[in-house]
Structures are given as C-alpha cells and as structure tokens.
Scaffold this motif. Structure first.
Motif, PDB file in Angstrom:
ATOM      1  N   THR A 318      59.272  64.284  74.868  1.00 24.54           N
ATOM      2  CA  THR A 318      57.998  63.570  74.811  1.00 24.54           C
ATOM      3  C   THR A 318      56.827  64.473  74.492  1.00 24.54           C
ATOM      4  O   THR A 318      55.748  63.981  74.174  1.00 24.54           O
ATOM      5  N   THR A 319      57.000  65.793  74.561  1.00 27.49           N
ATOM      6  CA  THR A 319      55.902  66.731  74.321  1.00 27.49           C
ATOM      7  C   THR A 319      56.393  67.917  73.507  1.00 27.49           C
ATOM      8  O   THR A 319      57.600  68.136  73.335  1.00 27.49           O
ATOM      9  N   THR A 320      55.440  68.707  73.045  1.00 22.90           N
ATOM     10  CA  THR A 320      55.769  69.944  72.336  1.00 22.90           C
ATOM     11  C   THR A 320      56.570  70.882  73.227  1.00 22.90           C
ATOM     12  O   THR A 320      57.528  71.521  72.785  1.00 22.90           O
ATOM     13  N   ASP A 321      56.163  70.982  74.484  1.00 26.07           N
ATOM     14  CA  ASP A 321      56.885  71.864  75.413  1.00 26.07           C
ATOM     15  C   ASP A 321      58.326  71.406  75.597  1.00 26.07           C
ATOM     16  O   ASP A 321      59.244  72.235  75.721  1.00 26.07           O
ATOM     17  N   ASP A 322      58.534  70.096  75.619  1.00 24.73           N
ATOM     18  CA  ASP A 322      59.912  69.578  75.706  1.00 24.73           C
ATOM     19  C   ASP A 322      60.731  70.030  74.506  1.00 24.73           C
ATOM     20  O   ASP A 322      61.893  70.434  74.646  1.00 24.73           O
ATOM     21  N   VAL A 323      60.142  69.924  73.320  1.00 24.54           N
ATOM     22  CA  VAL A 323      60.858  70.322  72.105  1.00 24.54           C
ATOM     23  C   VAL A 323      61.172  71.809  72.136  1.00 24.54           C
ATOM     24  O   VAL A 323      62.282  72.234  71.786  1.00 24.54           O
ATOM     25  N   ALA A 324      60.191  72.622  72.560  1.00 22.03           N
ATOM     26  CA  ALA A 324      60.413  74.059  72.636  1.00 22.03           C
ATOM     27  C   ALA A 324      61.512  74.390  73.644  1.00 22.03           C
ATOM     28  O   ALA A 324      62.376  75.249  73.389  1.00 22.03           O
ATOM     29  N   ALA A 325      61.496  73.713  74.794  1.00 24.06           N
ATOM     30  CA  ALA A 325      62.533  73.958  75.798  1.00 24.06           C
ATOM     31  C   ALA A 325      63.902  73.561  75.276  1.00 24.06           C
ATOM     32  O   ALA A 325      64.906  74.269  75.501  1.00 24.06           O
ATOM     33  N   TRP A 326      63.976  72.417  74.576  1.00 19.51           N
ATOM     34  CA  TRP A 326      65.236  71.992  73.959  1.00 19.51           C
ATOM     35  C   TRP A 326      65.732  73.032  72.958  1.00 19.51           C
ATOM     36  O   TRP A 326      66.926  73.381  72.939  1.00 19.51           O
ATOM     37  N   ALA A 327      64.834  73.539  72.137  1.00 15.77           N
ATOM     38  CA  ALA A 327      65.216  74.526  71.118  1.00 15.77           C
ATOM     39  C   ALA A 327      65.716  75.816  71.766  1.00 15.77           C
ATOM     40  O   ALA A 327      66.691  76.420  71.298  1.00 15.77           O
ATOM     41  N   ARG A 328      65.076  76.225  72.855  1.00 17.06           N
ATOM     42  CA  ARG A 328      65.518  77.440  73.549  1.00 17.06           C
ATOM     43  C   ARG A 328      66.873  77.217  74.213  1.00 17.06           C
ATOM     44  O   ARG A 328      67.747  78.092  74.186  1.00 17.06           O
ATOM     45  N   THR A 329      67.059  76.047  74.811  1.00 16.16           N
ATOM     46  CA  THR A 329      68.327  75.747  75.482  1.00 16.16           C
ATOM     47  C   THR A 329      69.507  75.865  74.521  1.00 16.16           C
ATOM     48  O   THR A 329      70.583  76.354  74.893  1.00 16.16           O
ATOM     49  N   HIS A 330      69.285  75.452  73.281  1.00 10.80           N
ATOM     50  CA  HIS A 330      70.366  75.493  72.287  1.00 10.80           C
ATOM     51  C   HIS A 330      70.317  76.752  71.420  1.00 10.80           C
ATOM     52  O   HIS A 330      71.041  76.830  70.414  1.00 10.80           O
ATOM     53  N   ALA A 331      69.483  77.701  71.823  1.00  7.64           N
ATOM     54  CA  ALA A 331      69.390  78.990  71.112  1.00  7.64           C
ATOM     55  C   ALA A 331      69.202  78.795  69.610  1.00  7.64           C
ATOM     56  O   ALA A 331      69.865  79.447  68.791  1.00  7.64           O
ATOM     57  N   LEU A 332      68.275  77.920  69.253  1.00 10.75           N
ATOM     58  CA  LEU A 332      68.065  77.599  67.848  1.00 10.75           C
ATOM     59  C   LEU A 332      67.279  78.697  67.136  1.00 10.75           C
ATOM     60  O   LEU A 332      66.387  79.316  67.705  1.00 10.75           O
ATOM     61  N   ASP A 333      67.632  78.891  65.879  1.00 12.44           N
ATOM     62  CA  ASP A 333      66.831  79.748  65.009  1.00 12.44           C
ATOM     63  C   ASP A 333      65.731  78.948  64.324  1.00 12.44           C
ATOM     64  O   ASP A 333      64.631  79.455  64.085  1.00 12.44           O
ATOM     65  N   THR A 334      66.041  77.679  64.015  1.00 16.96           N
ATOM     66  CA  THR A 334      65.115  76.836  63.255  1.00 16.96           C
ATOM     67  C   THR A 334      65.210  75.393  63.733  1.00 16.96           C
ATOM     68  O   THR A 334      66.303  74.917  64.072  1.00 16.96           O
ATOM     69  N   VAL A 335      64.062  74.722  63.726  1.00 15.85           N
ATOM     70  CA  VAL A 335      64.013  73.281  63.931  1.00 15.85           C
ATOM     71  C   VAL A 335      63.601  72.646  62.607  1.00 15.85           C
ATOM     72  O   VAL A 335      62.576  73.030  62.018  1.00 15.85           O
ATOM     73  N   THR A 336      64.389  71.698  62.124  1.00 17.76           N
ATOM     74  CA  THR A 336      64.106  71.018  60.862  1.00 17.76           C
ATOM     75  C   THR A 336      63.694  69.581  61.147  1.00 17.76           C
ATOM     76  O   THR A 336      64.284  68.914  62.005  1.00 17.76           O
ATOM     77  N   THR A 337      62.689  69.110  60.430  1.00 20.76           N
ATOM     78  CA  THR A 337      62.226  67.736  60.600  1.00 20.76           C
ATOM     79  C   THR A 337      61.599  67.232  59.319  1.00 20.76           C
ATOM     80  O   THR A 337      61.109  68.036  58.502  1.00 20.76           O
ATOM     81  N   HIS A 338      61.643  65.927  59.114  1.00 17.78           N
ATOM     82  CA  HIS A 338      60.808  65.351  58.074  1.00 17.78           C
ATOM     83  C   HIS A 338      59.350  65.478  58.490  1.00 17.78           C
ATOM     84  O   HIS A 338      59.030  65.518  59.688  1.00 17.78           O
ATOM     85  N   HIS A 339      58.468  65.547  57.506  1.00 23.01           N
ATOM     86  CA  HIS A 339      57.034  65.661  57.794  1.00 23.01           C
ATOM     87  C   HIS A 339      56.603  64.578  58.773  1.00 23.01           C
ATOM     88  O   HIS A 339      56.942  63.399  58.622  1.00 23.01           O
ATOM     89  N   ILE A 340      55.861  64.975  59.777  1.00 23.80           N
ATOM     90  CA  ILE A 340      55.372  64.055  60.806  1.00 23.80           C
ATOM     91  C   ILE A 340      53.954  63.671  60.435  1.00 23.80           C
ATOM     92  O   ILE A 340      53.040  64.499  60.465  1.00 23.80           O
ATOM     93  N   PRO A 341      53.720  62.417  60.039  1.00 26.64           N
ATOM     94  CA  PRO A 341      52.414  62.041  59.518  1.00 26.64           C
ATOM     95  C   PRO A 341      51.351  61.975  60.602  1.00 26.64           C
ATOM     96  O   PRO A 341      51.644  61.881  61.800  1.00 26.64           O
ATOM     97  N   THR A 342      50.111  62.010  60.169  1.00 28.33           N
ATOM     98  CA  THR A 342      48.984  61.877  61.070  1.00 28.33           C
ATOM     99  C   THR A 342      49.135  60.619  61.910  1.00 28.33           C
ATOM    100  O   THR A 342      49.370  59.531  61.395  1.00 28.33           O
ATOM    101  N   GLY A 343      49.006  60.774  63.216  1.00 31.49           N
ATOM    102  CA  GLY A 343      49.184  59.642  64.118  1.00 31.49           C
ATOM    103  C   GLY A 343      49.698  60.101  65.460  1.00 31.49           C
ATOM    104  O   GLY A 343      49.656  61.294  65.795  1.00 31.49           O
ATOM    105  N   PRO A 344      50.217  59.169  66.270  1.00 31.84           N
ATOM    106  CA  PRO A 344      50.605  59.499  67.641  1.00 31.84           C
ATOM    107  C   PRO A 344      51.664  60.586  67.780  1.00 31.84           C
ATOM    108  O   PRO A 344      51.575  61.418  68.682  1.00 31.84           O
TER     109      PRO A 344
END
Length: 398
Positions: A318-344
């Motif tokens: 639900t937050t940036t910190d959640d995403v960062a924690a998820w990425a660290r948990t899985h020892a990721l080198d990169t997070v890939t996403t489609h562009h997130i448009p202006t909005g919520p």
C-alpha cells in the motif's frame, strides 16, 4: 443492467459483443442516454484498469471496420489517450485540483447552506429530476453515460453553483472507471478551465432529445460563464522507458492502472516475485464507494490469478515503504513496472526510484508504445491532437 464483472475474460466478451456495432450503430446511438446504455461500448471500467488495452480495442475494431467508418469510436479512444497524456505533461494540475478540493471541503464543513446543497446533490435530492436520477444511478451502479456526465457536471457547476472540484470528487468516489486524468480534465473542460473560456451548458431540449423524452428539466442555468482559474503550468518532458533489462533478480510491480503485464512477460521478464498496489482510497479525501474498492481489488486478483504461473509469489503493498520492504525480502536487483500515471497510485508511491535506490535496488519503468506515441502530442487542445491520431493509430497497427 450491465454486468461489470472485473475480469479480463468479461472485458474480452464485452469487446467481442461491441465490435459489430462500433461503426454506424455507434455513430448514430452514442449520444443517447437510455436504460442499459445500448449505444456505447461500456468498456471503460476495464480499459481504465487496463484489463484490456487500447491497442487491443483498436485492433479488434479495425479488423472489422475501416478507420473512417469507426472514426467516432476511435476518437473516443483518442480522448482517453489525450487526457492521460495532457496530465502526464502537467502533473501539477492534479495536485492543484487536490488542493482546491480540500479548500472547498473546508468551506462545506463551515458553511451549513453549502453543506446542505452538497449533500442534496450527492444524494440526488435537488428537485431536478434528471440530475437526481443520475446521482442515484451513479451511486447504485458505478457508471454514467458520458453525455449524462457532461450534463451532470454542467448542472452541478452552473445551476447548483457548487465547487467543481467537489463534483469531480463525487465522480471519483463512485465511478468504476474513475481516472485522475479523464475525470479531472473533463470537469475542467465543462467549467471552461481546460479549453480556456469554452464551457459546456446543459440544455433542456438537448437532454429531452437524448433521453428520448425521459427528462426535460426546468430552471437550468441559461448561461455558463467560464470559471476563473490560473493557466495550466508549463509542460514537463514526456515520460520515456528505461532500458529494459531482464538480468539479475527482478520483481514486477502491478498497480490498478495497468493490469496487463503480458507484454513485459513476453519480452522475457521472469519475475522472482510480484507486488501489487491498490491505491483506490487515494482517489478522494472521503470514503470511496465499496463498489469501486471491490471492483479494483477483484481486477487485481483476476490479473494475478490469470498469470499465477508467471508472477512468482504475490505480495499486496500500500506504500512505497511496503514496496521497498518487499523488494529487500526477495533480494531484488530491479523492480520493473509499467509507467504509473499521475494520480492516486503515483501519489501513494511518491519517489519510488529514490526509495529503492537508497536500498541499492533499481527501478525499470516501461511506457507502453501507444502512450509513447500519443502523449507527446497532447500539448494543446484535443482537436490538434486529433489531427495526428490517424498517424498514431497507423503506427499502433503496424
């Protein structure tokens, strides 16, 4: 009543049903607001979340009809691309809307007369039969015909004299297809803030014609003077894709704005894990309708279930910190996403690139080709954009 099943399969079925009617039938019937909305595609809730994509819709339409015959419908796809691109180039308009909305809400809380008029409008108790019907229909179904949205916004602004931002907020809280770009800019257009000085006036005869006599309201504002407001900010550079790299441990981030990552997976992305972000609550400072929450949550679940064998374990964030924690948990080198448009969703994630970088994790953002083609042309009004739309569509088909 339309079945708004929040799945890709339902979207494809609806598209298949609509394609035969996307040319002459659509052009003749699209402006009529009738029970069941038989004259329009009713694809917008799925397109808003990209359970199906504009590319797919365009391809299906042009496989059956020529660009000229389907021109009216293709122009509606053009409006969606234009509004999204226009706001991407000027994200400050979204934050300005939020600030003005919050100020208007403060007025509602402190001025009893304004609060009553706002409540009456939101609950369909104004005494204007058509407006009240649309307000209640929106709350009950999560959808309004586009023509009704224009009439509604015009009556809200020019007859009821309510703040336009609170009307836009009412829509965002209840529309299944509620989108920061299309919704904000459509309301600005009606108010005379988008195409400066050009407003939209709800006309009783027009309403009677296109509801086939169901409504002929009296007492509507006879004029629609443009609202005052600052000019839009200067454009920023158009978003571009990062270099696509599938090496190392990569995770996929899915947001409610784009639930069709198939193209990324087909290009070789093999995520070791996937994170989802639902930012529906961020559409408003007030409670967002359960219909909207439920549709969006189910749409995300449909995407992850459909692609379960290609996504790895899935974690809800639900937050940036959640995403960062998820990425660290899985020892990721990169997070890939489609562009997130202006909005919520973009608001919820903030400066995700910097947050991930602080943990030694890269961010790979991919802009869809149709967006990369269309958005740079969203620099002025729609009709200038429309001039280049055939070229954009041709390149999409090619």
């Amino acid at each position: 009543m339309t079945d708004w099943t929040p799945t890709r399969a339902a979207a494809l079925t609806r598209l298949q049903d609509f394609v035969p009617h996307a040319a002459g039938d659509y052009a003749k019937r699209r402006d009529f607001d009738l029970p069941g909305h038989p004259g329009v595609s009713r694809l917008s809730p799925w397109l808003r979340h990209r359970l199906i994509t504009e590319d797919e819709v365009i391809a299906a339409i042009l496989a059956r009809h020529s660009p000229d015959m389907a021109g009216k419908f293709l122009s509606e796809i053009g409006w969606r691309l234009y509004f999204k691109g226009w706001l991407e180039l000027r994200p400050g308009v979204w934050s300005a809307y939020q600030s003005e909305r919050d100020a208007a809400w403060n007025d509602v809380q402190t001025q009893s007369g304004l609060r009553q008029r706002w409540q009456d409008a939101c609950t369909g108790q104004t005494g204007i039969a058509c407006f009240d019907h649309w307000a209640q229909d929106l709350v009950q179904t999560g959808y309004l015909h586009n023509h009704a949205r224009m009439w509604f916004a015009s009556i809200w602004i020019f007859t009821l004299h309510l703040p336009w931002t609170l009307g836009a907020d009412f829509f965002l809280r209840h529309l299944l297809d509620g989108d920061a770009a299309s919704n904000t800019l459509s309301w600005r257009w009606v108010a005379g803030l988008h195409s400066r000085g050009k407003t939209y006036l709800a006309d009783p005869d027009n309403i009677a014609t296109y509801t086939q006599g169901a409504f002929r309201p009296e007492g509507l504002a006879p004029q629609a003077p443009a609202l005052d407001g600052p000019p839009p900010p200067r454009t920023r550079p158009c978003p571009v894709s990062d270099r696509f790299d599938t090496q190392g441990r990569t995770g996929l981030l899915l947001t409610e704005d784009d639930l069709h990552p198939d193209a990324l997976l087909d290009r070789g992305l093999a995520p070791v894990a996937t994170a989802t972000l639902q930012a529906t609550a961020g559409r408003s400072h007030l409670a967002v309708a359960p219909l909207v929450h439920d549709f969006t949550a189910a749409a995300i679940a449909d995407c992850t279930a459909r692609l379960a064998d290609r996504l790895g374990p899935v974690t809800a964030c639900t937050t940036t910190d959640d995403v960062a924690a998820w990425a660290r948990t899985h020892a990721l080198d990169t997070v890939t996403t489609h562009h997130i448009p202006t909005g919520p969703a973009d608001d919820a994630l903030g400066d995700l690139r910097r947050t991930l970088s602080d943990h030694g994790i890269g961010l790979c953002v991919q802009v869809r080709p149709i967006d990369a083609l269309a958005w740079p042309h969203a620099t002025a009004g729609y009709f200038r954009f429309k001039d280049v739309l055939p070229e954009v569509l041709a390149q999409v088909r090619g």
